[in-house]
Motif scaffolding. Sequence first.
Motif, PDB file in Angstrom:
ATOM      1  N   ILE A  30      -7.943 -17.422  32.637  1.00 13.00           N
ATOM      2  CA  ILE A  30      -6.884 -18.166  33.326  1.00 13.00           C
ATOM      3  C   ILE A  30      -5.987 -18.802  32.267  1.00 13.00           C
ATOM      4  CG2 ILE A  30      -6.352 -19.955  35.017  1.00 13.00           C
ATOM      5  CD1 ILE A  30      -9.314 -19.576  35.988  1.00 13.00           C
ATOM      6  N   PHE A  31      -4.709 -18.469  32.323  1.00 11.48           N
ATOM      7  CA  PHE A  31      -3.715 -18.992  31.394  1.00 11.48           C
ATOM      8  C   PHE A  31      -2.648 -19.755  32.162  1.00 11.48           C
ATOM      9  CE2 PHE A  31      -4.848 -14.857  29.213  1.00 11.48           C
ATOM     10  CZ  PHE A  31      -5.538 -15.430  28.154  1.00 11.48           C
ATOM     11  N   LEU A  32      -2.092 -20.757  31.510  1.00 11.99           N
ATOM     12  CA  LEU A  32      -0.917 -21.462  32.027  1.00 11.99           C
ATOM     13  C   LEU A  32       0.251 -21.137  31.108  1.00 11.99           C
ATOM     14  CD1 LEU A  32      -2.380 -24.986  32.846  1.00 11.99           C
ATOM     15  CD2 LEU A  32      -2.086 -23.032  34.398  1.00 11.99           C
ATOM     16  N   TYR A  33       1.327 -20.609  31.691  1.00  9.02           N
ATOM     17  CA  TYR A  33       2.530 -20.280  30.955  1.00  9.02           C
ATOM     18  C   TYR A  33       3.646 -21.232  31.353  1.00  9.02           C
ATOM     19  CZ  TYR A  33       0.320 -15.957  29.494  1.00  9.02           C
ATOM     20  OH  TYR A  33      -0.538 -15.045  28.943  1.00  9.02           O
ATOM     21  N   VAL A  78       3.327 -21.573  35.331  1.00  9.78           N
ATOM     22  CA  VAL A  78       2.816 -20.334  35.897  1.00  9.78           C
ATOM     23  C   VAL A  78       1.340 -20.193  35.547  1.00  9.78           C
ATOM     24  CG1 VAL A  78       3.031 -17.827  35.886  1.00  9.78           C
ATOM     25  CG2 VAL A  78       5.083 -19.263  35.783  1.00  9.78           C
ATOM     26  N   LYS A  79       0.521 -20.129  36.584  1.00  8.61           N
ATOM     27  CA  LYS A  79      -0.921 -19.933  36.416  1.00  8.61           C
ATOM     28  C   LYS A  79      -1.230 -18.464  36.667  1.00  8.61           C
ATOM     29  CE  LYS A  79      -5.322 -21.189  38.538  1.00  8.61           C
ATOM     30  NZ  LYS A  79      -5.901 -21.918  39.681  1.00  8.61           N
ATOM     31  N   ALA A  80      -1.786 -17.801  35.632  1.00  7.10           N
ATOM     32  CA  ALA A  80      -2.118 -16.381  35.730  1.00  7.10           C
ATOM     33  C   ALA A  80      -3.624 -16.210  35.589  1.00  7.10           C
ATOM     34  CB  ALA A  80      -1.407 -15.604  34.634  1.00  7.10           C
ATOM     35  N   GLU A  81      -4.185 -15.405  36.483  1.00  6.04           N
ATOM     36  CA  GLU A  81      -5.607 -15.075  36.423  1.00  6.04           C
ATOM     37  C   GLU A  81      -5.731 -13.581  36.115  1.00  6.04           C
ATOM     38  OE1 GLU A  81      -7.743 -16.525  39.830  1.00  6.04           O
ATOM     39  OE2 GLU A  81      -7.051 -18.576  39.495  1.00  6.04           O
ATOM     40  N   ILE A  82      -6.377 -13.287  34.981  1.00  6.47           N
ATOM     41  CA  ILE A  82      -6.473 -11.926  34.467  1.00  6.47           C
ATOM     42  C   ILE A  82      -7.938 -11.496  34.510  1.00  6.47           C
ATOM     43  CG2 ILE A  82      -5.907 -10.403  32.538  1.00  6.47           C
ATOM     44  CD1 ILE A  82      -3.516 -12.261  33.397  1.00  6.47           C
ATOM     45  N   ASP A  83      -8.234 -10.431  35.252  1.00 14.01           N
ATOM     46  CA  ASP A  83      -9.575  -9.861  35.229  1.00 14.01           C
ATOM     47  C   ASP A  83      -9.720  -9.072  33.933  1.00 14.01           C
ATOM     48  OD1 ASP A  83     -10.440 -10.836  37.716  1.00 14.01           O
ATOM     49  OD2 ASP A  83      -9.460  -9.189  38.767  1.00 14.01           O
ATOM     50  N   VAL A  84     -10.742  -9.411  33.155  1.00 19.18           N
ATOM     51  CA  VAL A  84     -10.915  -8.781  31.853  1.00 19.18           C
ATOM     52  C   VAL A  84     -12.275  -8.108  31.747  1.00 19.18           C
ATOM     53  CG1 VAL A  84      -9.315 -10.336  30.666  1.00 19.18           C
ATOM     54  CG2 VAL A  84     -11.742 -10.920  30.777  1.00 19.18           C
ATOM     55  N   THR A  85     -12.273  -7.018  31.017  1.00 18.53           N
ATOM     56  CA  THR A  85     -13.496  -6.316  30.632  1.00 18.53           C
ATOM     57  C   THR A  85     -13.406  -6.073  29.136  1.00 18.53           C
ATOM     58  OG1 THR A  85     -13.587  -5.210  32.784  1.00 18.53           O
ATOM     59  CG2 THR A  85     -14.902  -4.248  31.000  1.00 18.53           C
ATOM     60  N   LEU A  86     -14.438  -6.487  28.403  1.00 21.20           N
ATOM     61  CA  LEU A  86     -14.504  -6.198  26.977  1.00 21.20           C
ATOM     62  C   LEU A  86     -15.422  -4.990  26.819  1.00 21.20           C
ATOM     63  CD1 LEU A  86     -13.498  -7.190  24.202  1.00 21.20           C
ATOM     64  CD2 LEU A  86     -15.690  -8.390  23.975  1.00 21.20           C
ATOM     65  N   SER A 140     -14.121 -15.264  21.963  1.00 20.90           N
ATOM     66  CA  SER A 140     -13.038 -15.792  21.123  1.00 20.90           C
ATOM     67  C   SER A 140     -12.034 -14.734  20.678  1.00 20.90           C
ATOM     68  CB  SER A 140     -13.611 -16.521  19.906  1.00 20.90           C
ATOM     69  OG  SER A 140     -14.161 -15.602  18.984  1.00 20.90           O
ATOM     70  N   VAL A 141     -12.401 -13.450  20.712  1.00 20.62           N
ATOM     71  CA  VAL A 141     -11.425 -12.415  20.340  1.00 20.62           C
ATOM     72  C   VAL A 141     -10.538 -11.999  21.515  1.00 20.62           C
ATOM     73  CG1 VAL A 141     -12.845 -11.551  18.437  1.00 20.62           C
ATOM     74  CG2 VAL A 141     -12.970 -10.422  20.675  1.00 20.62           C
ATOM     75  N   LEU A 142     -10.859 -12.475  22.723  1.00 27.99           N
ATOM     76  CA  LEU A 142     -10.070 -12.082  23.890  1.00 27.99           C
ATOM     77  C   LEU A 142      -8.589 -12.445  23.774  1.00 27.99           C
ATOM     78  CD1 LEU A 142     -12.604 -12.831  26.777  1.00 27.99           C
ATOM     79  CD2 LEU A 142     -11.987 -10.600  25.825  1.00 27.99           C
ATOM     80  N   TYR A 147      -6.545 -21.992  30.036  1.00 26.33           N
ATOM     81  CA  TYR A 147      -6.903 -22.952  31.088  1.00 26.33           C
ATOM     82  C   TYR A 147      -8.356 -22.830  31.516  1.00 26.33           C
ATOM     83  CZ  TYR A 147      -6.284 -25.691  35.369  1.00 26.33           C
ATOM     84  OH  TYR A 147      -6.382 -26.637  36.365  1.00 26.33           O
ATOM     85  N   GLY A 148      -8.910 -21.618  31.434  1.00 33.02           N
ATOM     86  CA  GLY A 148     -10.306 -21.478  31.813  1.00 33.02           C
ATOM     87  C   GLY A 148     -10.761 -20.039  31.850  1.00 33.02           C
ATOM     88  N   ILE A 149     -12.059 -19.901  32.112  1.00 34.43           N
ATOM     89  CA  ILE A 149     -12.673 -18.596  32.312  1.00 34.43           C
ATOM     90  C   ILE A 149     -13.583 -18.725  33.524  1.00 34.43           C
ATOM     91  CG2 ILE A 149     -14.141 -16.783  31.358  1.00 34.43           C
ATOM     92  CD1 ILE A 149     -13.461 -17.822  28.561  1.00 34.43           C
ATOM     93  N   ASP A 150     -13.422 -17.832  34.477  1.00 30.03           N
ATOM     94  CA  ASP A 150     -14.274 -17.812  35.666  1.00 30.03           C
ATOM     95  C   ASP A 150     -15.131 -16.553  35.652  1.00 30.03           C
ATOM     96  OD1 ASP A 150     -13.377 -20.183  36.732  1.00 30.03           O
ATOM     97  OD2 ASP A 150     -12.020 -19.248  38.180  1.00 30.03           O
TER      98      ASP A 150
END
Length: 154
Positions: free
Chosen positions: A148-151, A125-133, A71-73, A92-95
């Motif tokens: 995954i975000f929709l802008y 615009v669909k953006a997929e961001i590779d994240v590391t916490l 939730s802090v992402l 939009y989601g998390i994969d």
Amino acid sequence: MEKIVVSSFEEFKALEGAKLGISDYLKISQEQINLFADATLDHQWIHTDPERAAKESPFKSTIAHGYLNISVLPFLWEQVAEFKNVKLMVNYGIDKLKFAQAVTVNSEVRLVAVLDSVVNLRGVVKAEIDVTLEIKDQRKPALTGKLIFLYHFN
């Protein structure tokens, strides 16, 4: 690393494959863990009982809920990227989400973001961001995944 600023699909697309940035560290306090427990009705002792956790937990302290870490992402993402000319952004989601290590109370976490892909879906615009916490002073991260975000640009 300086915050990136994106005002259009074309600007976003040009960043595809790039490391977008790293957020500041955010300290995860017991108060924050307790408030999250109240909000989600998840009061498991490993999160909310410091005395019991010190004695019985393999971590020797309370730990943040995995979903608190998720939730802090978005908060940390806003430190990495600023979007202008956007009328709406939707989570939009998390994969491929994987929890790699527990976040003990008073640990500091930060987001590292790499832009995997950007696609224009008929104006959205669909953006997929590779994240590391990452966890400060720890070798293993708290989690990895793909946000995954929709802008909706103006």
